[in-house]
Design an enzyme around this catalytic site. Structure first.
Site, PDB file in Angstrom:
ATOM      1  N   ALA A   1      -0.106   6.848   8.778  1.00 46.76           N
ATOM      2  CA  ALA A   1      -0.484   5.617   9.720  1.00 46.76           C
ATOM      3  C   ALA A   1      -1.532   6.295  10.830  1.00 46.76           C
ATOM      4  CB  ALA A   1       1.277   5.914  10.182  1.00 46.76           C
TER       5      ALA A   1
ATOM      6  N   THR B   1      -0.218   3.077   6.443  1.00 45.36           N
ATOM      7  CA  THR B   1      -1.215   3.320   6.946  1.00 45.36           C
ATOM      8  C   THR B   1      -1.271   2.920   8.501  1.00 45.36           C
ATOM      9  OG1 THR B   1      -3.524   2.704   6.790  1.00 45.36           O
ATOM     10  CG2 THR B   1      -2.440   1.072   6.246  1.00 45.36           C
TER      11      THR B   1
ATOM     12  N   VAL C   1      -5.021   9.252   5.441  1.00 46.46           N
ATOM     13  CA  VAL C   1      -5.001   9.638   7.082  1.00 46.46           C
ATOM     14  C   VAL C   1      -5.144   8.559   7.614  1.00 46.46           C
ATOM     15  CG1 VAL C   1      -4.759  10.724   9.342  1.00 46.46           C
ATOM     16  CG2 VAL C   1      -4.527  12.295   7.143  1.00 46.46           C
ATOM     17  N   CYS C   2      -4.140   7.578   8.051  1.00 45.61           N
ATOM     18  CA  CYS C   2      -4.598   6.300   8.611  1.00 45.61           C
ATOM     19  C   CYS C   2      -5.842   5.326   7.667  1.00 45.61           C
ATOM     20  CB  CYS C   2      -5.772   6.365  10.145  1.00 45.61           C
ATOM     21  SG  CYS C   2      -6.252   5.004  10.937  1.00 45.61           S
ATOM     22  N   SER C   3      -6.542   4.663   7.887  1.00 46.72           N
ATOM     23  CA  SER C   3      -6.920   3.857   7.148  1.00 46.72           C
ATOM     24  C   SER C   3      -7.248   4.053   5.397  1.00 46.72           C
ATOM     25  CB  SER C   3      -7.790   2.368   7.483  1.00 46.72           C
ATOM     26  OG  SER C   3      -8.970   2.932   7.816  1.00 46.72           O
TER      27      SER C   3
END
Length: 335
Positions: free
Chosen positions: A172, A134, A114-116
């Site tokens: 992202a 991302t 998830v995300c970074s």
């Protein structure tokens, strides 16, 4: 025998709390929906840390690690999610963790970020050759891994129809982790259950993974684009005018060929695509603030006809300008 699928999330110092709590709440809500229907839980959730005990998130909120990932048998996990956060950089250098993820990967049905958190997963090499995404602010860092196919314009890369993308996937920023979790629930329990969970969480709808991130396209720091800094600052104030390659080249005092080469080197994209995205961001801002009709927005942002605006919205955001305005803006005139 416990038939529940174990959904685990990695936590580490300065992780992003929403990257963990948001997706896990989706699975918990799926259990609640099943209970309401007289069915048993489908999932159990587990938090894995370097050691058992409290772990501080970047918000200051503490979550309690149920177990140490080093002592965890990966074969007991159905799904493992790796969040992002301010502490992600240190975890990218955590060789013990990276090695454990590599050894765990073949034994886990689904491994995602998830995300970074994608940057941590990318450091393992497990994503090499794969389409990834991302948070928009971390796309450039992800692109430093030359072996990856970075797609900045999607919410997540999970695809149950693709065996590899159903096993290893990325998502992202922040709320896209919820979209990812809903997609995982749909793959497990069906679309009706995923929609029921979305309703329970008061989400507008379940966004498909291929939908673009609704995020601002920020101009790069001038130090990162020394030859384009003046041009990039000039473009947003001239969206309704001629922004063809030739016009841009004249403004930048470069030949069209040189300008295209500099764009590719400093921004990783071409002039036409960059202008299109800037115009799109301006149109989005106008629609969100209900500052003009759709036809006026198309004219002010250089798209000319509303149909051109509609095509670009569908291309990048998978929604029409009207749908976007209704979803994210205030009252908007259709004309």
């Amino acid at each position: 025998m416990d038939t529940r699928k174990c959904i685990a999330a990695l936590i580490y110092p300065d992780f992003m709390s929403l990257d963990v709590v948001g997706p896990l709440q989706v699975f918990a809500s799926a259990n609640a929906e099943r209970n309401r229907q007289g069915l048993g839980d489908a999932y159990r959730v587990l938090l894995l840390g370097e050691q058992v005990g409290p772990v501080n998130s970047s918000s200051g909120m503490r979550l309690l690690a149920d177990a140490s990932w080093a002592d965890c048998d990966p074969s007991t996990l159905d799904t493992l999610l790796i969040p992002g956060g301010a502490g992600e950089t240190l975890q990218c250098e955590n060789l013990a963790l990276l090695d454990w993820l590599r050894r765990a990967e073949p034994q886990i049905r689904r491994l995602g970020s998830v995300c970074s958190g994608a940057l941590i997963l990318a450091r393992t090499g497990l994503l090499d050759g794969q389409r990834v995404t991302t948070h928009w602010a971390d796309v450039d860092s992800l692109r430093e891994h030359a072996q990856l196919q970075v797609d900045a314009d999607c919410l997540h890369t999970f695809d149950p129809a693709d065996s590899r993308a159903a096993h290893l996937f990325t998502s992202a920023g922040v709320t896209a982790g919820i979209d990812l979790a809903l997609a995982l629930v749909e793959a497990d329990l069906g679309r009706s259950m995923a929609l029921a969970v979305a309703r329970r969480l008061v989400m507008f709808l379940r966004r498909p993974g291929g939908q673009a991130q609704f995020s601002a396209l920020l101009a790069p720091e001038p130090s990162r684009t020394p030859r384009l800094a003046e041009l990039l600052a000039w473009i947003p104030g001239n969206l309704g005018g001629d922004l063809s390659l030739e016009a841009l080249a004249e403004q930048a005092r470069l030949t069209p060929r040189t300008l295209s080469r500099v764009f590719a080197k400093e921004l990783g994209t071409g002039p036409a695509r960059y202008v299109e995205r800037i115009r799109l961001e301006a149109a989005r801002a106008l629609l969100q603030d209900a500052q003009a009709s759709i036809s006026t927005v198309a004219r002010l942002t250089g798209f000319g006809h509303p149909e051109n605006l509609r095509r670009v919205f569908h291309k990048h955001l998978s929604v029409s300008p009207l749908e976007y305005a209704e979803r994210f803006g205030r009252e908007i005139h259709h004309a």
